[in-house]
Design a protein around this motif. Structure first.
Motif, mmCIF file in Angstrom:
data_model
loop_
_atom_site.group_PDB
_atom_site.id
_atom_site.type_symbol
_atom_site.label_atom_id
_atom_site.label_comp_id
_atom_site.label_asym_id
_atom_site.label_seq_id
_atom_site.Cartn_x
_atom_site.Cartn_y
_atom_site.Cartn_z
ATOM 1 N N SER A 9 0.823 -1.209 0.000
ATOM 2 C CA SER A 9 0.000 0.000 0.000
ATOM 3 C C SER A 9 0.853 1.253 0.000
ATOM 4 O O SER A 9 0.519 2.258 -0.656
ATOM 5 N N VAL A 10 1.967 1.233 0.754
ATOM 6 C CA VAL A 10 2.836 2.410 0.835
ATOM 7 C C VAL A 10 3.440 2.713 -0.534
ATOM 8 O O VAL A 10 3.428 3.851 -1.022
ATOM 9 N N CYS A 11 3.952 1.678 -1.161
ATOM 10 C CA CYS A 11 4.539 1.856 -2.500
ATOM 11 C C CYS A 11 3.480 2.248 -3.521
ATOM 12 O O CYS A 11 3.739 3.024 -4.449
ATOM 13 N N ASP A 12 2.288 1.710 -3.350
ATOM 14 C CA ASP A 12 1.199 2.032 -4.266
ATOM 15 C C ASP A 12 0.857 3.508 -4.197
ATOM 16 O O ASP A 12 0.557 4.142 -5.217
ATOM 17 N N ASN A 13 0.916 4.072 -2.971
ATOM 18 C CA ASN A 13 0.662 5.509 -2.813
ATOM 19 C C ASN A 13 1.763 6.341 -3.470
ATOM 20 O O ASN A 13 1.550 7.506 -3.824
ATOM 21 N N ARG A 14 2.929 5.755 -3.619
ATOM 22 C CA ARG A 14 4.047 6.438 -4.286
ATOM 23 C C ARG A 14 4.063 6.154 -5.793
ATOM 24 O O ARG A 14 5.046 6.415 -6.474
ATOM 25 N N GLN A 15 3.004 5.538 -6.266
ATOM 26 C CA GLN A 15 2.891 5.187 -7.687
ATOM 27 C C GLN A 15 3.943 4.165 -8.107
ATOM 28 O O GLN A 15 4.424 4.159 -9.244
ATOM 29 N N THR A 16 4.323 3.310 -7.120
ATOM 30 C CA THR A 16 5.285 2.243 -7.393
ATOM 31 C C THR A 16 4.640 0.905 -7.058
ATOM 32 O O THR A 16 4.068 0.748 -5.973
ATOM 33 N N ALA A 17 4.734 -0.018 -7.960
ATOM 34 C CA ALA A 17 4.099 -1.324 -7.740
ATOM 35 C C ALA A 17 5.117 -2.314 -7.195
ATOM 36 O O ALA A 17 6.078 -2.666 -7.890
ATOM 37 N N CYS A 27 -2.675 -1.343 10.585
ATOM 38 C CA CYS A 27 -2.698 -0.377 9.478
ATOM 39 C C CYS A 27 -3.663 -0.788 8.382
ATOM 40 O O CYS A 27 -4.009 0.006 7.507
ATOM 41 N N ASP A 28 -4.084 -2.032 8.412
ATOM 42 C CA ASP A 28 -4.987 -2.599 7.414
ATOM 43 C C ASP A 28 -4.398 -2.459 6.014
ATOM 44 O O ASP A 28 -5.058 -1.982 5.082
ATOM 45 N N GLU A 29 -3.135 -2.873 5.848
ATOM 46 C CA GLU A 29 -2.488 -2.768 4.551
ATOM 47 C C GLU A 29 -1.339 -3.754 4.444
ATOM 48 O O GLU A 29 -0.785 -4.216 5.452
ATOM 49 N N GLY A 30 -0.986 -4.077 3.192
ATOM 50 C CA GLY A 30 0.138 -4.948 2.935
ATOM 51 C C GLY A 30 1.421 -4.144 2.798
ATOM 52 O O GLY A 30 1.396 -2.971 2.405
ATOM 53 N N LEU A 31 2.551 -4.798 3.089
ATOM 54 C CA LEU A 31 3.842 -4.120 3.057
ATOM 55 C C LEU A 31 4.849 -4.983 2.322
ATOM 56 O O LEU A 31 4.875 -6.207 2.481
ATOM 57 N N CYS A 32 5.690 -4.302 1.521
ATOM 58 C CA CYS A 32 6.768 -5.032 0.863
ATOM 59 C C CYS A 32 7.925 -5.216 1.842
ATOM 60 O O CYS A 32 7.857 -4.761 2.993
ATOM 61 N N GLY A 33 9.014 -5.816 1.394
ATOM 62 C CA GLY A 33 10.126 -6.081 2.294
ATOM 63 C C GLY A 33 10.744 -4.813 2.852
ATOM 64 O O GLY A 33 11.042 -4.714 4.056
#
Length: 395
Positions: A9-17, A27-33
């Motif tokens: 979700s954080v990266c998605d908000n930064r327009q990064t997949a 936080c009700d969201e997924g996180l990358c490494g």
């Protein structure tokens, strides 16, 4: 709930997949490494628990569909209204101004996973599963009973048919035997008459031969005298023959059979071999039920700091008891008190009037409602606990 748990979700908000590797329920969201590392050391989120995305996708649909933000205002829940039993955001709070039970939701959710509400739900789930097993066992037993009943009824039907067939075969054989006997008897009578007639015919035939001989060989005197003798004999024979003809001996003998009307009516009156009936007998199943549901499996408002509590006097009750050692609330607003010196317990109605009392039960120390219409009473001398059934007032 994030729209796509597979993406960070954080990266998605930064327009990064980037694919998420863990999920944070807080936080009700997924996180990358990378975001996971930052999330674990950030002051605001370092105490948040995370788990793998694989585990997250295996969670029940009911849990995944729980919204943690207000569906109307799209804001986080900040309060919980105990009056309406619902969460509220800041904007929702305006419509709950008059609700006295509006509480900070963070106070309520503290230690919720170890709360009595979770315990009650777990207990209820176990009971529901056990009750389903009881009902399934009951239905399976009923299926087996129906199968056994069907086999038993089939045997009864076949036995009834065999019994009817045997009886019909027996009475048919008796009737056939009687038919043969009657036919033989009547035939014997006719045979006797025939034998007698044959004998008479033979005698008359001999007389005819004698008449021819007389004509040819006897003298006139012999012929005359013989004729006179024959006239007398013939007169007797004619009389005998006439007597036979006039008697019932030559009646036409016939035989017939009248079938029993009850047998004739079987096909008309008996249209069914029997009737299959279905009955349903009441059966009390030992369904388990949670004994005490006064809490109604709801989240209770946590105890606040006693220094901030304001007490309001609701009611005064004159128990007329000395040395009260214990008390407990009962269903429907009733109360029970234990008296050590007077060796009794006393129950009061919700309006403060006396309901009943139980005397001479020893030096009672404390009393507590344990559910299912029962109270437990502790004794100071005997060190024992007595269970009293409230409806029957028996120990």
């Amino acid at each position: 709930m994030a729209s796509n748990c597979s993406l960070c979700s954080v990266c998605d908000n930064r327009q990064t997949a980037k694919f998420s590797v863990v999920w944070c329920s807080e936080c009700d969201e997924g996180l990358c490494g990378d975001c996971k590392e930052y999330h674990s050391i950030s002051k605001d989120t370092k105490n948040h628990g995370t788990y793998s995305i694989a585990e997250h996708t295996k969670l029940p649909t009911e849990l995944l569909q729980v919204a943690q933000v207000c569906k109307i205002h799209k804001e986080e829940y900040r309060f919980f209204c105990t009056k309406h039993d619902c969460p509220c955001c800041k904007k929702c709070k305006k419509s709950h101004k008059e609700c006295k039970g509006l509480t900070d939701i963070n106070e309520i959710i503290q230690e919720v996973k170890t709360s009595n509400a979770f315990y009650e739900i777990e207990q209820t789930l176990r009971e529901v599963v056990e009750n389903i097993k009881i009902l399934s066992t009951n239905r399976k037993e009923n299926l087996e009973l129906l199968e056994n009943k069907r086999r038993k009824i089939e045997a009864e039907i076949k036995y009834a048919r065999t019994k009817v067939n045997h009886h019909l075969d027996q009475i048919q054989a008796d009737l056939m035997k009687e038919l043969m006997a009657v036919q033989h008897q009547e035939s014997s009578k006719i045979q006797n008459v025939l034998s007698s007639l044959n004998l008479k015919e033979k005698e008359i035939t001999e007389l005819q031969v004698n008449i021819d001989n007389i004509k040819q060989k006897a003298s006139d005197l012999q012929a005359f005298l013989t004729i006179k003798v024959l006239e007398k004999s013939l007169a007797v024979e004619e009389k005998n023959i006439q007597s036979i003809a006039n008697s019932g001996i030559v009646n036409k003998v016939n035989i017939s059979c009248q079938i029993n009307q009850l047998l004739q009516q079987i096909t008309a009156s008996v249209s069914k071999f029997g009737e299959i009936n279905v009955s349903s007998d009441p059966y009390q199943l030992p369904i388990q039920k949670q004994k005490d549901r006064e809490a109604q499996i709801m989240l209770a408002v946590p105890t606040r700091n006693i220094g901030n509590l304001a007490l309001t006097l609701q009611k005064r009750i004159n128990t007329k008891l000395s040395d009260v050692q214990g008390c407990s609330l009962l269903p429907k607003g009733r109360m029970v008190f234990s008296c050590y010196e007077q060796e009794k317990i006393k129950v009061f109605k919700s309006n403060g009037s006396k309901d009943f009392e139980i005397n001479d039960i020893g030096k009672v120390v404390d009393v507590v409602f344990i559910g299912d219409g029962c109270i437990a009473v502790t004794s100071g001398h005997s060190n024992k606990i007595s269970i009293i059934d409230i409806p029957t007032k028996l120990m």
